[in-house]
Design a protein around this motif. Sequence first.
Motif, PDB file in Angstrom:
ATOM      1  N   LYS A 146      -9.060   1.468   2.295  1.00 25.47           N
ATOM      2  CA  LYS A 146      -9.478   2.454   1.295  1.00 25.47           C
ATOM      3  C   LYS A 146      -8.638   2.411   0.022  1.00 25.47           C
ATOM      4  O   LYS A 146      -8.997   3.050  -0.974  1.00 25.47           O
ATOM      5  CB  LYS A 146      -9.409   3.867   1.891  1.00 25.47           C
ATOM      6  CG  LYS A 146     -10.306   4.072   3.101  1.00 25.47           C
ATOM      7  CD  LYS A 146     -11.774   3.849   2.755  1.00 25.47           C
ATOM      8  CE  LYS A 146     -12.669   4.057   3.963  1.00 25.47           C
ATOM      9  NZ  LYS A 146     -14.104   3.857   3.640  1.00 25.47           N
ATOM     10  N   LEU A 147      -7.534   1.682   0.032  1.00 24.70           N
ATOM     11  CA  LEU A 147      -6.707   1.579  -1.168  1.00 24.70           C
ATOM     12  C   LEU A 147      -7.369   0.668  -2.190  1.00 24.70           C
ATOM     13  O   LEU A 147      -8.105  -0.255  -1.823  1.00 24.70           O
ATOM     14  CB  LEU A 147      -5.319   1.036  -0.808  1.00 24.70           C
ATOM     15  CG  LEU A 147      -4.429   1.931   0.055  1.00 24.70           C
ATOM     16  CD1 LEU A 147      -3.126   1.207   0.385  1.00 24.70           C
ATOM     17  CD2 LEU A 147      -4.127   3.253  -0.666  1.00 24.70           C
ATOM     18  N   PRO A 148      -7.130   0.918  -3.462  1.00 21.56           N
ATOM     19  CA  PRO A 148      -7.664   0.011  -4.494  1.00 21.56           C
ATOM     20  C   PRO A 148      -7.154  -1.405  -4.273  1.00 21.56           C
ATOM     21  O   PRO A 148      -6.125  -1.612  -3.619  1.00 21.56           O
ATOM     22  CB  PRO A 148      -7.121   0.604  -5.803  1.00 21.56           C
ATOM     23  CG  PRO A 148      -6.794   2.020  -5.468  1.00 21.56           C
ATOM     24  CD  PRO A 148      -6.373   2.043  -4.036  1.00 21.56           C
ATOM     25  N   GLN A 149      -7.856  -2.367  -4.806  1.00 27.25           N
ATOM     26  CA  GLN A 149      -7.458  -3.768  -4.628  1.00 27.25           C
ATOM     27  C   GLN A 149      -6.039  -3.961  -5.148  1.00 27.25           C
ATOM     28  O   GLN A 149      -5.712  -3.587  -6.264  1.00 27.25           O
ATOM     29  CB  GLN A 149      -8.415  -4.691  -5.377  1.00 27.25           C
ATOM     30  CG  GLN A 149      -8.178  -6.168  -5.071  1.00 27.25           C
ATOM     31  CD  GLN A 149      -9.258  -7.044  -5.677  1.00 27.25           C
ATOM     32  OE1 GLN A 149     -10.134  -6.549  -6.379  1.00 27.25           O
ATOM     33  NE2 GLN A 149      -9.207  -8.329  -5.398  1.00 27.25           N
ATOM     34  N   GLY A 150      -5.218  -4.544  -4.294  1.00 21.48           N
ATOM     35  CA  GLY A 150      -3.810  -4.716  -4.629  1.00 21.48           C
ATOM     36  C   GLY A 150      -2.936  -3.574  -4.152  1.00 21.48           C
ATOM     37  O   GLY A 150      -1.716  -3.644  -4.261  1.00 21.48           O
ATOM     38  N   GLY A 151      -3.542  -2.511  -3.621  1.00 21.45           N
ATOM     39  CA  GLY A 151      -2.772  -1.392  -3.116  1.00 21.45           C
ATOM     40  C   GLY A 151      -2.009  -1.777  -1.859  1.00 21.45           C
ATOM     41  O   GLY A 151      -2.427  -2.646  -1.097  1.00 21.45           O
ATOM     42  N   GLN A 152      -0.886  -1.128  -1.653  1.00 20.16           N
ATOM     43  CA  GLN A 152      -0.059  -1.459  -0.510  1.00 20.16           C
ATOM     44  C   GLN A 152       0.728  -0.239  -0.047  1.00 20.16           C
ATOM     45  O   GLN A 152       0.743   0.795  -0.714  1.00 20.16           O
ATOM     46  CB  GLN A 152       0.927  -2.583  -0.881  1.00 20.16           C
ATOM     47  CG  GLN A 152       1.827  -2.234  -2.062  1.00 20.16           C
ATOM     48  CD  GLN A 152       2.685  -3.403  -2.484  1.00 20.16           C
ATOM     49  OE1 GLN A 152       2.741  -4.432  -1.810  1.00 20.16           O
ATOM     50  NE2 GLN A 152       3.376  -3.258  -3.597  1.00 20.16           N
ATOM     51  N   MET A 153       1.368  -0.389   1.112  1.00 23.71           N
ATOM     52  CA  MET A 153       2.230   0.653   1.626  1.00 23.71           C
ATOM     53  C   MET A 153       3.675   0.288   1.323  1.00 23.71           C
ATOM     54  O   MET A 153       3.980  -0.861   0.978  1.00 23.71           O
ATOM     55  CB  MET A 153       2.013   0.814   3.137  1.00 23.71           C
ATOM     56  CG  MET A 153       0.564   1.110   3.506  1.00 23.71           C
ATOM     57  SD  MET A 153       0.250   1.174   5.276  1.00 23.71           S
ATOM     58  CE  MET A 153       1.020   2.754   5.658  1.00 23.71           C
TER      59      MET A 153
END
Length: 262
Positions: free
Chosen positions: A50-57
């Motif tokens: 569900k995170l935008p493309q390139g999103g990370q933890m």
Amino acid sequence: MDEQETFISHLIELRDRLLRAIIAWVVVFVALFPWARDLYTLLAKPLLAKLPQGGQMIATEVVTPFFVPVKVAMLTGFLVALPYILYQLWAFVAPGLYTHEKRLVLPLVVSSTVLFIAGMAFAYFLVMPVVFGFITSIAPEGVAVMTDISKYLDFVMTLFIAFGITFEVPIAVIVLVRFGVVSIEKLKEARPYVIVGAFVIAAIVTPPDVISQIMLAVPLCLLYEAGIFLARFVVRRTADDYRPMTDEEMERELDRIERGEN
């Protein structure tokens, strides 16, 4: 002296059963350890999707990238070893149970385990994608959603426990009816209070969005009704299962217990 020896022998057996259960858990954990990171990635998939493309933890502490995947591997190992652990528990208590008690306890243990895992699966496959989709969609413009992996694990475990316990409602209802704590009529009368309580509990244990609260409260109410329906069959058999035993039946049961038969 005989009673003391019997007590000590029970303690020794309990120790052996616990050791076997712990060893099984450790063996499964060691086997899963090389895939600890993959297990955490699988656990985090509902959020990462569900995170935008390139999103990370992110990890905000030095040792978190190591210990969090290890915790996930330990919890997964416990779930995998759970059938064997429950078998050890059953093997310890079964010799002391009457036949009609065995007919009740074993199905309850198996069904409660299956229902708890079903609740976790429900949370993972249905609830978490909806919750994380809602959370990421309402993030203000310019705010990057970057959740700490340790906080994420705590959040997911809360959901798993909440939905796992929710799916145990039919078992709780059946047990209450079986042992005469409450009647089916009283359970029916309590429906309005159960519905209100379900939404209150959902509001406490789920994120502050209406969708996830409904996804917990509605199954809770439906499972409550399922418990009432199944309890009808339990009530029909209670009178026969709990009728007073004859002297001959009592002697046979005592002989069976002394011989250690299941």
